[in-house]
Design a protein around this motif. Structure first.
Motif, PDB file in Angstrom:
ATOM      1  N   LEU A  24     -27.178 -40.675 -64.691  1.00  0.00           N
ATOM      2  CA  LEU A  24     -27.247 -41.072 -63.279  1.00  0.00           C
ATOM      3  C   LEU A  24     -25.844 -40.976 -62.670  1.00  0.00           C
ATOM      4  O   LEU A  24     -24.854 -41.319 -63.315  1.00  0.00           O
ATOM      5  N   GLU A  25     -25.816 -40.532 -61.420  1.00  0.00           N
ATOM      6  CA  GLU A  25     -24.548 -40.273 -60.741  1.00  0.00           C
ATOM      7  C   GLU A  25     -23.953 -41.545 -60.144  1.00  0.00           C
ATOM      8  O   GLU A  25     -24.676 -42.426 -59.692  1.00  0.00           O
ATOM      9  N   SER A  26     -22.609 -41.627 -60.085  1.00  0.00           N
ATOM     10  CA  SER A  26     -21.988 -42.822 -59.505  1.00  0.00           C
ATOM     11  C   SER A  26     -21.390 -42.625 -58.116  1.00  0.00           C
ATOM     12  O   SER A  26     -21.152 -43.607 -57.411  1.00  0.00           O
ATOM     13  N   THR A  27     -21.153 -41.375 -57.686  1.00  0.00           N
ATOM     14  CA  THR A  27     -20.604 -41.206 -56.331  1.00  0.00           C
ATOM     15  C   THR A  27     -21.581 -41.721 -55.283  1.00  0.00           C
ATOM     16  O   THR A  27     -21.183 -42.298 -54.278  1.00  0.00           O
ATOM     17  N   LEU A  28     -22.860 -41.536 -55.537  1.00  0.00           N
ATOM     18  CA  LEU A  28     -23.818 -42.021 -54.545  1.00  0.00           C
ATOM     19  C   LEU A  28     -23.768 -43.543 -54.443  1.00  0.00           C
ATOM     20  O   LEU A  28     -24.024 -44.111 -53.381  1.00  0.00           O
ATOM     21  N   VAL A  85     -12.160 -43.729 -56.705  1.00  0.00           N
ATOM     22  CA  VAL A  85     -12.051 -42.436 -56.022  1.00  0.00           C
ATOM     23  C   VAL A  85     -13.211 -41.520 -56.391  1.00  0.00           C
ATOM     24  O   VAL A  85     -13.900 -41.737 -57.391  1.00  0.00           O
ATOM     25  N   LYS A  86     -13.415 -40.509 -55.580  1.00  0.00           N
ATOM     26  CA  LYS A  86     -14.505 -39.552 -55.797  1.00  0.00           C
ATOM     27  C   LYS A  86     -14.012 -38.449 -56.739  1.00  0.00           C
ATOM     28  O   LYS A  86     -13.016 -37.787 -56.449  1.00  0.00           O
ATOM     29  N   LEU A  87     -14.705 -38.283 -57.851  1.00  0.00           N
ATOM     30  CA  LEU A  87     -14.250 -37.334 -58.874  1.00  0.00           C
ATOM     31  C   LEU A  87     -15.235 -36.193 -59.080  1.00  0.00           C
ATOM     32  O   LEU A  87     -16.356 -36.389 -59.556  1.00  0.00           O
ATOM     33  N   THR A 104     -18.210 -40.337 -60.261  1.00  0.00           N
ATOM     34  CA  THR A 104     -18.380 -38.897 -60.456  1.00  0.00           C
ATOM     35  C   THR A 104     -19.453 -38.325 -59.529  1.00  0.00           C
ATOM     36  O   THR A 104     -20.506 -38.909 -59.336  1.00  0.00           O
ATOM     37  N   THR A 105     -19.145 -37.154 -58.959  1.00  0.00           N
ATOM     38  CA  THR A 105     -20.101 -36.425 -58.126  1.00  0.00           C
ATOM     39  C   THR A 105     -21.142 -35.776 -59.040  1.00  0.00           C
ATOM     40  O   THR A 105     -21.094 -35.943 -60.265  1.00  0.00           O
ATOM     41  N   VAL A 106     -22.010 -34.992 -58.473  1.00  0.00           N
ATOM     42  CA  VAL A 106     -22.985 -34.251 -59.287  1.00  0.00           C
ATOM     43  C   VAL A 106     -22.236 -33.376 -60.290  1.00  0.00           C
ATOM     44  O   VAL A 106     -22.569 -33.350 -61.484  1.00  0.00           O
ATOM     45  N   ALA A 107     -21.199 -32.674 -59.816  1.00  0.00           N
ATOM     46  CA  ALA A 107     -20.421 -31.804 -60.713  1.00  0.00           C
ATOM     47  C   ALA A 107     -19.799 -32.620 -61.845  1.00  0.00           C
ATOM     48  O   ALA A 107     -19.913 -32.265 -63.025  1.00  0.00           O
ATOM     49  N   GLY A 124     -29.653 -38.055 -55.809  1.00  0.00           N
ATOM     50  CA  GLY A 124     -30.330 -37.920 -54.529  1.00  0.00           C
ATOM     51  C   GLY A 124     -30.320 -36.475 -54.073  1.00  0.00           C
ATOM     52  O   GLY A 124     -31.347 -35.799 -54.033  1.00  0.00           O
ATOM     53  N   GLY A 125     -29.125 -36.000 -53.744  1.00  0.00           N
ATOM     54  CA  GLY A 125     -29.001 -34.621 -53.267  1.00  0.00           C
ATOM     55  C   GLY A 125     -27.739 -33.978 -53.802  1.00  0.00           C
ATOM     56  O   GLY A 125     -26.761 -34.657 -54.114  1.00  0.00           O
ATOM     57  N   LEU A 126     -27.799 -32.658 -53.919  1.00  0.00           N
ATOM     58  CA  LEU A 126     -26.630 -31.894 -54.382  1.00  0.00           C
ATOM     59  C   LEU A 126     -25.671 -31.640 -53.237  1.00  0.00           C
ATOM     60  O   LEU A 126     -26.070 -31.619 -52.078  1.00  0.00           O
ATOM     61  N   VAL A 139     -17.290 -25.174 -50.145  1.00  0.00           N
ATOM     62  CA  VAL A 139     -18.509 -25.025 -50.945  1.00  0.00           C
ATOM     63  C   VAL A 139     -18.365 -25.982 -52.116  1.00  0.00           C
ATOM     64  O   VAL A 139     -17.397 -25.893 -52.872  1.00  0.00           O
ATOM     65  N   SER A 140     -19.319 -26.902 -52.259  1.00  0.00           N
ATOM     66  CA  SER A 140     -19.197 -27.922 -53.305  1.00  0.00           C
ATOM     67  C   SER A 140     -19.127 -27.304 -54.702  1.00  0.00           C
ATOM     68  O   SER A 140     -19.850 -26.346 -55.013  1.00  0.00           O
ATOM     69  N   ALA A 141     -18.269 -27.887 -55.533  1.00  0.00           N
ATOM     70  CA  ALA A 141     -18.181 -27.466 -56.936  1.00  0.00           C
ATOM     71  C   ALA A 141     -19.469 -27.802 -57.693  1.00  0.00           C
ATOM     72  O   ALA A 141     -19.680 -27.313 -58.798  1.00  0.00           O
ATOM     73  N   ASP A 142     -20.346 -28.608 -57.090  1.00  0.00           N
ATOM     74  CA  ASP A 142     -21.650 -28.902 -57.721  1.00  0.00           C
ATOM     75  C   ASP A 142     -22.347 -27.589 -58.101  1.00  0.00           C
ATOM     76  O   ASP A 142     -22.990 -27.499 -59.149  1.00  0.00           O
ATOM     77  N   LEU A 143     -22.228 -26.594 -57.231  1.00  0.00           N
ATOM     78  CA  LEU A 143     -22.973 -25.349 -57.449  1.00  0.00           C
ATOM     79  C   LEU A 143     -22.409 -24.560 -58.626  1.00  0.00           C
ATOM     80  O   LEU A 143     -23.149 -24.145 -59.518  1.00  0.00           O
ATOM     81  N   VAL A 158     -30.564 -30.339 -50.936  1.00  0.00           N
ATOM     82  CA  VAL A 158     -29.225 -30.654 -50.429  1.00  0.00           C
ATOM     83  C   VAL A 158     -29.391 -31.234 -49.042  1.00  0.00           C
ATOM     84  O   VAL A 158     -30.373 -30.964 -48.356  1.00  0.00           O
ATOM     85  N   LYS A 159     -28.440 -32.049 -48.645  1.00  0.00           N
ATOM     86  CA  LYS A 159     -28.564 -32.692 -47.354  1.00  0.00           C
ATOM     87  C   LYS A 159     -28.489 -31.703 -46.208  1.00  0.00           C
ATOM     88  O   LYS A 159     -27.809 -30.692 -46.293  1.00  0.00           O
ATOM     89  N   SER A 160     -29.196 -32.029 -45.138  1.00  0.00           N
ATOM     90  CA  SER A 160     -29.251 -31.138 -43.978  1.00  0.00           C
ATOM     91  C   SER A 160     -27.910 -31.059 -43.259  1.00  0.00           C
ATOM     92  O   SER A 160     -27.758 -30.288 -42.325  1.00  0.00           O
ATOM     93  N   GLY A 188     -35.496 -31.011 -47.910  1.00  0.00           N
ATOM     94  CA  GLY A 188     -34.310 -31.192 -47.066  1.00  0.00           C
ATOM     95  C   GLY A 188     -33.787 -32.616 -47.143  1.00  0.00           C
ATOM     96  O   GLY A 188     -33.474 -33.214 -46.118  1.00  0.00           O
ATOM     97  N   PHE A 189     -33.753 -33.164 -48.363  1.00  0.00           N
ATOM     98  CA  PHE A 189     -33.263 -34.508 -48.612  1.00  0.00           C
ATOM     99  C   PHE A 189     -34.058 -35.544 -47.824  1.00  0.00           C
ATOM    100  O   PHE A 189     -35.093 -35.990 -48.280  1.00  0.00           O
ATOM    101  N   TYR A 190     -33.593 -35.915 -46.596  1.00  0.00           N
ATOM    102  CA  TYR A 190     -34.330 -36.906 -45.784  1.00  0.00           C
ATOM    103  C   TYR A 190     -35.673 -36.341 -45.323  1.00  0.00           C
ATOM    104  O   TYR A 190     -36.564 -37.079 -44.949  1.00  0.00           O
TER     105      TYR A 190
HETATM  106  N1  PSU Z   1     -25.712 -36.323 -51.671  1.00  0.00           N
HETATM  107  C1  PSU Z   1     -26.064 -37.606 -51.407  1.00  0.00           C
HETATM  108  N2  PSU Z   1     -25.184 -38.600 -51.551  1.00  0.00           N
HETATM  109  C2  PSU Z   1     -23.937 -38.345 -52.008  1.00  0.00           C
HETATM  110  C3  PSU Z   1     -23.589 -36.997 -52.324  1.00  0.00           C
HETATM  111  C4  PSU Z   1     -24.492 -36.024 -52.129  1.00  0.00           C
HETATM  112  O1  PSU Z   1     -27.177 -37.852 -51.034  1.00  0.00           O
HETATM  113  O2  PSU Z   1     -23.162 -39.288 -52.136  1.00  0.00           O
HETATM  114  C5  PSU Z   1     -22.307 -36.735 -53.042  1.00  0.00           C
HETATM  115  C6  PSU Z   1     -22.697 -36.263 -54.449  1.00  0.00           C
HETATM  116  O3  PSU Z   1     -21.908 -36.961 -55.369  1.00  0.00           O
HETATM  117  C7  PSU Z   1     -22.335 -34.804 -54.443  1.00  0.00           C
HETATM  118  C8  PSU Z   1     -21.139 -34.843 -53.551  1.00  0.00           C
HETATM  119  O4  PSU Z   1     -22.052 -34.298 -55.734  1.00  0.00           O
HETATM  120  O5  PSU Z   1     -21.535 -35.715 -52.503  1.00  0.00           O
HETATM  121  C9  PSU Z   1     -20.730 -33.511 -53.027  1.00  0.00           C
HETATM  122  O6  PSU Z   1     -19.492 -33.674 -52.424  1.00  0.00           O
HETATM  123  P1  PSU Z   1     -18.619 -32.406 -52.008  1.00  0.00           P
HETATM  124  O7  PSU Z   1     -19.370 -31.775 -50.896  1.00  0.00           O
HETATM  125  O8  PSU Z   1     -17.292 -33.000 -51.566  1.00  0.00           O
HETATM  126  O9  PSU Z   1     -18.504 -31.561 -53.240  1.00  0.00           O
END
Ligand code: PSU
Ligand code: MN
Length: 315
Positions: A24-28, A85-87, A104-107, A124-126, A139-143, A158-160, A188-190
């Protein structure tokens, strides 16, 4: 000095037995949702994974230690401490060096989960391709991380706030497989439907588990997988409200000159305020749904592996 990843005993034990584990992700928690909703949801989702027969592993960095499976106090720290911080994946060694706390983000989460040997991950969303990416290169490093990290991520698209069609194109370029769970409409997330379509879908948790096994056998080598799980129609955010608030938010972003990693948290916070909590309700719903589905797929995968005597992944 230790650079090891600290994996919670319970998680180590589950992985050793081949039992289902869900990352499970912690940035969210830290930057996507307000307190106290964030902490409540973090705890609720862990409980939900357990009820479905899995072991939860929320991932983050505490005092410079990358942790796979946070304890109750650690979850609270992530949800409340201003210094978290966001990692992304690349930031983890820096946070270790500086002995800091990080979400940590998704990545970042996928990276640590794969290192620990976890195969399923719920969020939740990428992140994705931002709307101004042609100029900003944002472009998010998630990809890219998912193109070389063997973890299946269950998410609601991914969010709209992003450029959805460009994100799907980019995933194609990177060779990251994307399947809808019982849908060919990319969520589309929401919103249930982002307006973009998918080439593939899976009908059951077992089919998703077979796909993970198949990817491990056939490649692309080391690739992740995105399982897109839409919010049900009756639970989605009112599309009219969504479009209006988003448009205003994007204008404000430009006006205030916000860039880089602050973009996502800024827009999320604004959406929550402007929809009077509706976006928060939907966000929580999505995270719960995805954790449930990820656990069911993890359970199906564990069953498959047991049946095939580990052949599912080892061939
Ligand atoms: N989607 C959500 N909530 C979030 C994020 C995405 O619904 O908090 C976060 C996730 O952690 C995702 C990150 O990996 O935003 C992407 O950030 P960035 O665009 O800076 O890579
Ligand atoms: Mn970015």
């Amino acid at each position: 000095m230790s650079e090891a990843i600290a994996i919670r005993d319970e998680v180590v034990e589950a992985l050793r037995r081949g039992s289902p584990v869900v990352a499970l992700e912690s940035t969210l928690i830290a930057h996507g949702l307000p307190y106290p909703d964030n902490l409540e949801l973090a705890r609720e989702v862990e409980e939900l994974v357990r009820r479905e027969g899995g072991v939860p592993a929320t991932i983050g960095v505490i005092s410079g230690v990358p942790k796979v499976g946070l304890g109750s106090q650690e979850l609270e720290l992530i949800a409340t401490d201003e210094g978290v911080v966001k990692l992304s994946a690349r930031d983890i060694p820096m946070a270790v060096l500086k002995k800091g706390h990080g979400a940590t983000t998704v990545a970042g989460t996928a990276h640590l989960a794969a290192r620990a040997g976890i195969k399923l991950f719920a969020t939740g969303g990428l992140g994705g391709v931002h709307r101004q990416a042609r100029d900003s290169w944002d472009v998010s490093a998630d990809l890219s991380i998912l193109s070389r990290t063997p973890v299946a991520v269950v998410c609601s698209g991914v969010k709209s706030i992003l450029d959805v069609p460009a994100t799907l194109e980019h995933l194609e370029t990177l060779g990251v497989p994307v399947v809808g769970f019982r849908t060919r409409r990319f969520p589309g997330f929401y919103l249930t439907d982002s307006g973009s379509t998918l080439d593939w879908d899976v009908k059951y948790e077992e089919e998703a588990a077979q796909l993970i096994a198949s990817l491990r056998r056939l490649g692309p080598e080391g690739s992740g997988l995105i399982v897109a799980n839409p919010v049900p129609w009756k639970e989605q955010l009112d599309p009219k409200l969504h479009d209006r608030v988003l448009k205003e938010g994007l204008g404000e972003l430009k006006h205030q000159g916000i860039r880089g990693k602050s973009v996502t948290p800024f827009l999320l916070e604004r959406l929550q305020r402007e929809t009077k909590g509706e976006s928060l309700r939907v966000n929580k719903h999505i995270v719960r749904n995805n954790a449930r589905l990820a656990t069911r797929i993890a359970v199906a995968f564990a069953t498959l592996e047991a049946k095939e005597g580990n052949r599912a992944t080892k061939l």
